[in-house]
Design a protein around this motif. Structure first.
Motif, PDB file in Angstrom:
ATOM      1  N   TRP A  94      22.195   6.980 -17.694  1.00 52.52           N
ATOM      2  CA  TRP A  94      21.066   7.594 -16.996  1.00 52.52           C
ATOM      3  C   TRP A  94      20.123   8.243 -18.018  1.00 52.52           C
ATOM      4  N   GLY A  95      20.706   8.863 -19.053  1.00 52.85           N
ATOM      5  CA  GLY A  95      19.894   9.486 -20.097  1.00 52.85           C
ATOM      6  C   GLY A  95      19.015   8.484 -20.822  1.00 52.85           C
ATOM      7  N   ARG A 100      13.710   5.878 -21.572  1.00 49.41           N
ATOM      8  CA  ARG A 100      12.868   4.685 -21.484  1.00 49.41           C
ATOM      9  C   ARG A 100      11.667   4.946 -20.579  1.00 49.41           C
ATOM     10  N   ARG A 101      11.914   5.570 -19.435  1.00 48.61           N
ATOM     11  CA  ARG A 101      10.831   5.864 -18.497  1.00 48.61           C
ATOM     12  C   ARG A 101       9.823   6.842 -19.107  1.00 48.61           C
ATOM     13  N   ARG A 102      10.339   7.846 -19.802  1.00 49.07           N
ATOM     14  CA  ARG A 102       9.480   8.885 -20.381  1.00 49.07           C
ATOM     15  C   ARG A 102       8.642   8.354 -21.535  1.00 49.07           C
ATOM     16  N   TYR A 103       9.239   7.588 -22.431  1.00 48.03           N
ATOM     17  CA  TYR A 103       8.545   7.160 -23.640  1.00 48.03           C
ATOM     18  C   TYR A 103       8.044   5.724 -23.588  1.00 48.03           C
ATOM     19  N   ARG A 104       8.451   4.966 -22.593  1.00 47.52           N
ATOM     20  CA  ARG A 104       8.009   3.586 -22.405  1.00 47.52           C
ATOM     21  C   ARG A 104       8.366   2.671 -23.577  1.00 47.52           C
ATOM     22  N   TYR A 114      14.597   4.811 -31.687  1.00 50.62           N
ATOM     23  CA  TYR A 114      13.932   3.586 -31.268  1.00 50.62           C
ATOM     24  C   TYR A 114      14.500   3.234 -29.913  1.00 50.62           C
ATOM     25  N   ASP A 115      13.660   3.266 -28.917  1.00 54.02           N
ATOM     26  CA  ASP A 115      14.084   3.064 -27.548  1.00 54.02           C
ATOM     27  C   ASP A 115      14.254   1.575 -27.271  1.00 54.02           C
TER      28      ASP A 115
END
Length: 173
Positions: A94-95, A100-104, A114-115
């Protein structure tokens, strides 16, 4: 709390915890991902990375967050406190989804992460408690018997810990 090593699974909240503690304690913070990788996600040679950490831990005060088990003994030997974020795999997944959602995606400038979500990374998270946790405990026993070990097992537990440190810091001033 002068020399703090923060370790845990990907997505466990190491960077966030480190940022909060660095702000509260006014301590220099190093994100190991930012040290290890350049802007093109190219890793440093292992010996260079190890030497940089050996220099970092000679400081009087520091917070260093990240895993890198091959160089963990360097940090553990010098740390007076070790924070082990031992969260369930679902929480860590979930983290990384939230990150991923926050930083795209892409590389975060603040902490070097690095996401990039790959099957290998997901497998690492799913098996962390079974494979890495025993290794971490062995390294802790061998290299950090002198350090205070703080094991946090949930986001709630982590938030309470940070609030406790914040209150203590406010009382000290």
């Amino acid at each position: 709390m002068d020399r703090i090593a923060i370790i845990g699974c990907g997505g466990s909240g190491k960077s966030t915890t480190a940022r909060h503690l660095a702000q509260i304690l006014d301590a220099p913070l190093t994100h190991l991902d930012a040290l290890y990788y350049d802007e093109h996600w190219t890793p440093l040679p292992q010996d260079t990375f190890a030497r940089l950490q050996e220099k970092l831990v000679t400081g009087e005060r520091w917070i260093i967050e990240g895993n890198y088990a091959s160089t963990l003994p360097t940090r553990l030997t010098a740390a007076d406190n070790v924070i082990f974020l031992d969260l369930p795999a679902a929480t860590c997944l979930w983290g990384i989804a939230q990150r991923r959602r926050r930083y795209r995606g892409g590389q975060h400038q603040t902490n070097g992460v690095y996401d990039r979500i790959t099957w290998n990374f997901i497998r690492y998270i799913l098996t962390y408690r079974h494979t890495m946790r025993p290794r971490i405990h062995t390294l802790l026993q061998k290299h950090a018997p002198h350090a205070r070990l703080i094991t946090l097992t949930s986001r709630h537990h982590n938030n309470r810990f940070i609030d406790h440190i914040r209150r203590d810091a406010q009382l000290a001033t």
